[in-house]
Design a protein around this motif. Structure first.
Motif, PDB file in Angstrom:
ATOM      1  N   ILE A  44       0.839  -1.204   0.000  1.00 34.51           N
ATOM      2  CA  ILE A  44       0.000   0.000   0.000  1.00 34.51           C
ATOM      3  C   ILE A  44       0.874   1.255   0.000  1.00 34.51           C
ATOM      4  O   ILE A  44       2.091   1.175   0.181  1.00 34.51           O
ATOM      5  N   ASN A  45       0.233   2.387  -0.163  1.00 29.20           N
ATOM      6  CA  ASN A  45       0.926   3.683  -0.181  1.00 29.20           C
ATOM      7  C   ASN A  45       0.111   4.692   0.626  1.00 29.20           C
ATOM      8  O   ASN A  45      -0.818   5.305   0.105  1.00 29.20           O
ATOM      9  N   LYS A  46       0.466   4.867   1.879  1.00 28.56           N
ATOM     10  CA  LYS A  46      -0.248   5.820   2.736  1.00 28.56           C
ATOM     11  C   LYS A  46       0.135   7.266   2.423  1.00 28.56           C
ATOM     12  O   LYS A  46      -0.530   8.190   2.884  1.00 28.56           O
ATOM     13  N   GLY A  47       1.188   7.458   1.651  1.00 30.23           N
ATOM     14  CA  GLY A  47       1.653   8.803   1.351  1.00 30.23           C
ATOM     15  C   GLY A  47       0.969   9.465   0.164  1.00 30.23           C
ATOM     16  O   GLY A  47       1.253  10.621  -0.146  1.00 30.23           O
ATOM     17  N   PHE A  48       0.047   8.758  -0.485  1.00 31.52           N
ATOM     18  CA  PHE A  48      -0.627   9.314  -1.654  1.00 31.52           C
ATOM     19  C   PHE A  48      -1.679  10.325  -1.215  1.00 31.52           C
ATOM     20  O   PHE A  48      -2.501  10.045  -0.330  1.00 31.52           O
ATOM     21  N   GLU A  49      -1.676  11.509  -1.837  1.00 27.62           N
ATOM     22  CA  GLU A  49      -2.511  12.612  -1.344  1.00 27.62           C
ATOM     23  C   GLU A  49      -4.008  12.415  -1.578  1.00 27.62           C
ATOM     24  O   GLU A  49      -4.819  13.062  -0.917  1.00 27.62           O
ATOM     25  N   HIS A  50      -4.379  11.540  -2.493  1.00 28.23           N
ATOM     26  CA  HIS A  50      -5.806  11.380  -2.801  1.00 28.23           C
ATOM     27  C   HIS A  50      -6.432  10.164  -2.120  1.00 28.23           C
ATOM     28  O   HIS A  50      -7.490   9.683  -2.543  1.00 28.23           O
ATOM     29  N   ASN A  51      -5.817   9.677  -1.064  1.00 25.47           N
ATOM     30  CA  ASN A  51      -6.398   8.576  -0.296  1.00 25.47           C
ATOM     31  C   ASN A  51      -7.655   9.032   0.434  1.00 25.47           C
ATOM     32  O   ASN A  51      -7.872  10.233   0.660  1.00 25.47           O
ATOM     33  N   ASN A  74       3.634  -1.054   3.888  1.00 26.24           N
ATOM     34  CA  ASN A  74       3.440   0.298   3.382  1.00 26.24           C
ATOM     35  C   ASN A  74       4.741   0.858   2.823  1.00 26.24           C
ATOM     36  O   ASN A  74       5.818   0.671   3.393  1.00 26.24           O
ATOM     37  N   ALA A  75       4.651   1.550   1.693  1.00 26.13           N
ATOM     38  CA  ALA A  75       5.780   2.277   1.119  1.00 26.13           C
ATOM     39  C   ALA A  75       5.241   3.609   0.602  1.00 26.13           C
ATOM     40  O   ALA A  75       4.426   3.630  -0.320  1.00 26.13           O
ATOM     41  N   ASP A  76       5.663   4.698   1.210  1.00 24.00           N
ATOM     42  CA  ASP A  76       5.135   6.014   0.857  1.00 24.00           C
ATOM     43  C   ASP A  76       5.742   6.546  -0.436  1.00 24.00           C
ATOM     44  O   ASP A  76       6.939   6.410  -0.681  1.00 24.00           O
ATOM     45  N   ALA A  77       4.897   7.168  -1.241  1.00 22.76           N
ATOM     46  CA  ALA A  77       5.347   7.864  -2.449  1.00 22.76           C
ATOM     47  C   ALA A  77       4.292   8.896  -2.809  1.00 22.76           C
ATOM     48  O   ALA A  77       3.100   8.645  -2.677  1.00 22.76           O
ATOM     49  N   GLU A  78       4.738  10.067  -3.268  1.00 23.43           N
ATOM     50  CA  GLU A  78       3.794  11.118  -3.625  1.00 23.43           C
ATOM     51  C   GLU A  78       3.134  10.864  -4.975  1.00 23.43           C
ATOM     52  O   GLU A  78       1.999  11.264  -5.202  1.00 23.43           O
ATOM     53  N   TRP A  83       6.100   4.876  -7.557  1.00 17.88           N
ATOM     54  CA  TRP A  83       5.704   3.753  -6.696  1.00 17.88           C
ATOM     55  C   TRP A  83       5.636   2.467  -7.519  1.00 17.88           C
ATOM     56  O   TRP A  83       6.144   1.430  -7.114  1.00 17.88           O
ATOM     57  N   GLU A  84       5.010   2.562  -8.692  1.00 18.26           N
ATOM     58  CA  GLU A  84       4.791   1.372  -9.524  1.00 18.26           C
ATOM     59  C   GLU A  84       6.076   0.824 -10.139  1.00 18.26           C
ATOM     60  O   GLU A  84       6.249  -0.398 -10.238  1.00 18.26           O
TER      61      GLU A  84
END
Length: 386
Positions: A44-51, A74-78, A83-84
């Motif tokens: 998952i990516n908790k750092g994505f702004e549109h979550n 979890n791995a954060d990326a803007e 990320w992909e």
């Protein structure tokens, strides 16, 4: 039996639950139960702004984590591209993954791990125009859009050929993929979505009222012709069955806003923004007719949800909507708002036709279950792992 490690790109579990996010959440929830002999790693990516809000998506993550064979990383990326294509390949190596599932129209290009992608539809591919320069945008903005389009080209043209299996969500989408990418014909399959259990007829016999439509304002959604169709109804029908638009997120320049002003119906309709699933269920249960006349869809979640709620649907003649709705829907050409209006009027005034479509819709929608969807995908996993 060897315990294989299966990874799922679970980023969409953190998004608001419609369409692709709901599809991803249900897979993460059901498939590990069906394959208890295998380990699952959900990235998952908790750092994505549109979550979605952290409180809401954490509840979904907690539900998934109840199973002993599930681990969430979890791995954060803007941004999505890094990320992909940069973060995910490293995670696959670190966690020694045997099979990767990308359920959101994307492919991990830089991995040798066996991979299944769910390509829901080819709408992005069909609308792809890489070398389009907009004078109103700055050079920097144009370069950003060029980079995004070039990335999409690589995902579809190269990525789909890299995938070991391409899964899609309707017979129409499978045919479309095979037509555009002939080499994928023998390594693709389709399985329909399921629908949540809450979409069912209301418990009472209270009379239904109103026409419902959703607020997507992209060209594909065809909102302007649905608005024109309702506006063409006789005054008495419009008064008895006002139009409600749910999920509108556009502004004053939206095609929906512009069409409403052009038709002069600002005071005759109700517009709401994003609604919860419970609010959507209530709206579908209490509306008399649902109009869903998209120019193109990959599946059409709302169509099945409305039929399951006992509310008949007026659709366009888009191939997939006819495939899914069969003889339970009333349909017309997407651009013919007069014919769409006639279909809505017929359902509002012909009680025999209305009841017939309600019953057919309930019968058809009962076949769309998440368990069936998950069983097909789990079987595909096992085939690839062999």
């Amino acid at each position: 039996m060897k315990k294989n490690k299966i990874a799922i790109d679970a980023r969409f579990v953190l998004r608001k639950q419609r369409g692709m996010p709901l599809y991803t959440f249900m897979l993460c929830k059901l498939i590990p139960k069906m394959l208890p002999q295998h380990q699952f790693v959900l990235f998952i990516n908790k750092g994505f702004e549109h979550n979605d809000s952290a409180e809401k998506y954490q509840a979904r993550l907690d539900e998934i984590c109840k199973l002993d064979n599930v681990k969430i990383i979890n791995a954060d990326a803007e941004d999505e591209i890094s990320w992909e294509q940069l973060i995910l390949p490293k995670l696959l190596k670190i966690h020694k993954v045997d099979l990767l599932h990308m359920p959101g129209n994307r492919v991990c290009l830089f991995t040798r791990v066996k991979q299944i992608t769910t390509t829901h539809d080819l709408m992005e591919w069909h609308s792809l125009r890489i070398f389009r320069y907009y004078k109103k945008r700055s050079f920097k903005e144009n370069f950003y859009f060029f980079r995004q389009k070039a990335y999409l080209w690589a995902v579809y043209r190269l990525g789909l050929s890299f995938a070991d299996h391409v899964l899609t969500i309707s017979q129409y989408s499978k045919h479309d993929i095979s037509q555009n990418f002939p080499k994928l014909k023998n390594k693709s399959s389709y399985v329909y979505h399921g629908i949540p259990g809450g979409f069912k007829p209301p418990p009472n016999n209270k009379p239904k009222q109103g026409v419902l439509m959703l607020g997507g304002d992209s060209h594909q959604k065809n909102s302007e012709n649905m608005l024109k169709a309702w506006a063409q109804l006789p005054k008495d029908l419009k008064k008895a069955h006002p139009l409600t638009i749910l999920g509108f997120v556009g502004g004053e320049d939206s095609i929906i806003s512009k069409t409403i002003r052009a038709l002069g119906i600002e005071n005759d309709i109700v517009i709401k923004g994003w609604v919860t699933e419970d609010e959507l269920i209530q709206a579908m249960q209490t509306s008399k007719v649902f109009i869903f006349a998209s120019r193109e869809e990959g599946f059409g979640f709302p169509l099945v949800q409305s039929m399951a709620s006992g509310t008949p649907v007026v659709t366009s003649e888009a191939d997939v909507l006819i495939e899914i709705g069969q003889d339970a829907v009333c349909s017309a050409k997407a651009e013919d708002f007069l014919a769409l209006s006639s279909a809505v009027r017929n359902l509002l005034t012909d009680e025999q036709l209305y009841n017939e479509k309600v019953q057919k819709g309930l019968t058809i929608s009962s076949k769309f279950t998440w368990e069936h969807t998950a069983e097909h995908i789990a079987s595909t996993y096992l085939t690839l792992l062999k």
